[in-house]
Design a protein around this motif. Sequence first.
Motif, PDB file in Angstrom:
ATOM      1  N   PHE A  62       0.866  -1.179   0.000  1.00  0.00           N
ATOM      2  CA  PHE A  62       0.000   0.000   0.000  1.00  0.00           C
ATOM      3  C   PHE A  62       0.898   1.223   0.000  1.00  0.00           C
ATOM      4  O   PHE A  62       1.786   1.362   0.836  1.00  0.00           O
ATOM      5  CB  PHE A  62      -0.892   0.015   1.249  1.00  0.00           C
ATOM      6  N   VAL A  63       0.684   2.121  -0.958  1.00  0.00           N
ATOM      7  CA  VAL A  63       1.390   3.399  -0.995  1.00  0.00           C
ATOM      8  C   VAL A  63       0.359   4.501  -1.168  1.00  0.00           C
ATOM      9  O   VAL A  63      -0.760   4.259  -1.609  1.00  0.00           O
ATOM     10  CB  VAL A  63       2.444   3.463  -2.133  1.00  0.00           C
ATOM     11  N   GLN A  64       0.746   5.684  -0.810  1.00  0.00           N
ATOM     12  CA  GLN A  64      -0.169   6.821  -0.952  1.00  0.00           C
ATOM     13  C   GLN A  64       0.543   7.963  -1.664  1.00  0.00           C
ATOM     14  O   GLN A  64       1.745   8.141  -1.526  1.00  0.00           O
ATOM     15  CB  GLN A  64      -0.711   7.246   0.411  1.00  0.00           C
ATOM     16  N   LEU A  65      -0.224   8.713  -2.421  1.00  0.00           N
ATOM     17  CA  LEU A  65       0.321   9.841  -3.175  1.00  0.00           C
ATOM     18  C   LEU A  65       0.371  11.072  -2.281  1.00  0.00           C
ATOM     19  O   LEU A  65      -0.652  11.482  -1.726  1.00  0.00           O
ATOM     20  CB  LEU A  65      -0.536  10.120  -4.409  1.00  0.00           C
ATOM     21  N   ARG A  66       1.546  11.624  -2.119  1.00  0.00           N
ATOM     22  CA  ARG A  66       1.686  12.846  -1.321  1.00  0.00           C
ATOM     23  C   ARG A  66       1.034  14.007  -2.073  1.00  0.00           C
ATOM     24  O   ARG A  66       1.082  14.077  -3.293  1.00  0.00           O
ATOM     25  CB  ARG A  66       3.168  13.140  -1.068  1.00  0.00           C
ATOM     26  N   SER A  67       0.446  14.912  -1.331  1.00  0.00           N
ATOM     27  CA  SER A  67      -0.258  16.028  -1.948  1.00  0.00           C
ATOM     28  C   SER A  67       0.713  17.006  -2.608  1.00  0.00           C
ATOM     29  O   SER A  67       1.905  17.049  -2.285  1.00  0.00           O
ATOM     30  CB  SER A  67      -1.119  16.763  -0.917  1.00  0.00           C
ATOM     31  N   ALA A  68       0.188  17.792  -3.509  1.00  0.00           N
ATOM     32  CA  ALA A  68       1.004  18.740  -4.274  1.00  0.00           C
ATOM     33  C   ALA A  68       1.559  19.866  -3.403  1.00  0.00           C
ATOM     34  O   ALA A  68       2.566  20.475  -3.753  1.00  0.00           O
ATOM     35  CB  ALA A  68       0.180  19.328  -5.417  1.00  0.00           C
ATOM     36  N   ASP A  69       0.923  20.135  -2.273  1.00  0.00           N
ATOM     37  CA  ASP A  69       1.362  21.252  -1.431  1.00  0.00           C
ATOM     38  C   ASP A  69       2.334  20.838  -0.323  1.00  0.00           C
ATOM     39  O   ASP A  69       2.684  21.655   0.521  1.00  0.00           O
ATOM     40  CB  ASP A  69       0.163  21.984  -0.842  1.00  0.00           C
ATOM     41  N   ARG A  70       2.801  19.585  -0.349  1.00  0.00           N
ATOM     42  CA  ARG A  70       3.773  19.148   0.652  1.00  0.00           C
ATOM     43  C   ARG A  70       5.105  19.840   0.424  1.00  0.00           C
ATOM     44  O   ARG A  70       5.526  20.054  -0.710  1.00  0.00           O
ATOM     45  CB  ARG A  70       3.989  17.634   0.571  1.00  0.00           C
ATOM     46  N   GLU A  71       5.780  20.193   1.512  1.00  0.00           N
ATOM     47  CA  GLU A  71       7.071  20.870   1.401  1.00  0.00           C
ATOM     48  C   GLU A  71       8.137  19.935   0.815  1.00  0.00           C
ATOM     49  O   GLU A  71       8.925  20.336  -0.031  1.00  0.00           O
ATOM     50  CB  GLU A  71       7.505  21.369   2.782  1.00  0.00           C
ATOM     51  N   LEU A  72       8.149  18.704   1.291  1.00  0.00           N
ATOM     52  CA  LEU A  72       9.135  17.738   0.810  1.00  0.00           C
ATOM     53  C   LEU A  72       8.477  16.711  -0.095  1.00  0.00           C
ATOM     54  O   LEU A  72       7.450  16.142   0.250  1.00  0.00           O
ATOM     55  CB  LEU A  72       9.797  17.020   1.993  1.00  0.00           C
TER      56      LEU A  72
END
Length: 80
Positions: free
Chosen positions: A28-38
């Motif tokens: 299971f993986v999740q997509l980090r949001s576009a507004d994440r700093e890293l």
Amino acid sequence: MSGVAVAAEQPRPDVVGAVVLNAKGRAFVQLRSADRELYPNTWDVVGGKVKNCAPGDTLIRDVVAAALFVHNGSTGETPG
């Protein structure tokens, strides 16, 4: 002195992560949001920063949150 400025090293936060596998061995993986700093818009495993609790408690919190997110049709709402 060589005249080269050296940035002060910032303390690194404690983080935890887990690879969660299903019955077929798929992760299971999740997509980090576009507004994440890293690492915005990148795939990541479940986990997060350790804040005000033990690392194991942080990992349980984040795994349960991810499971609820998937269980509720990616609405982010908790059941009940």
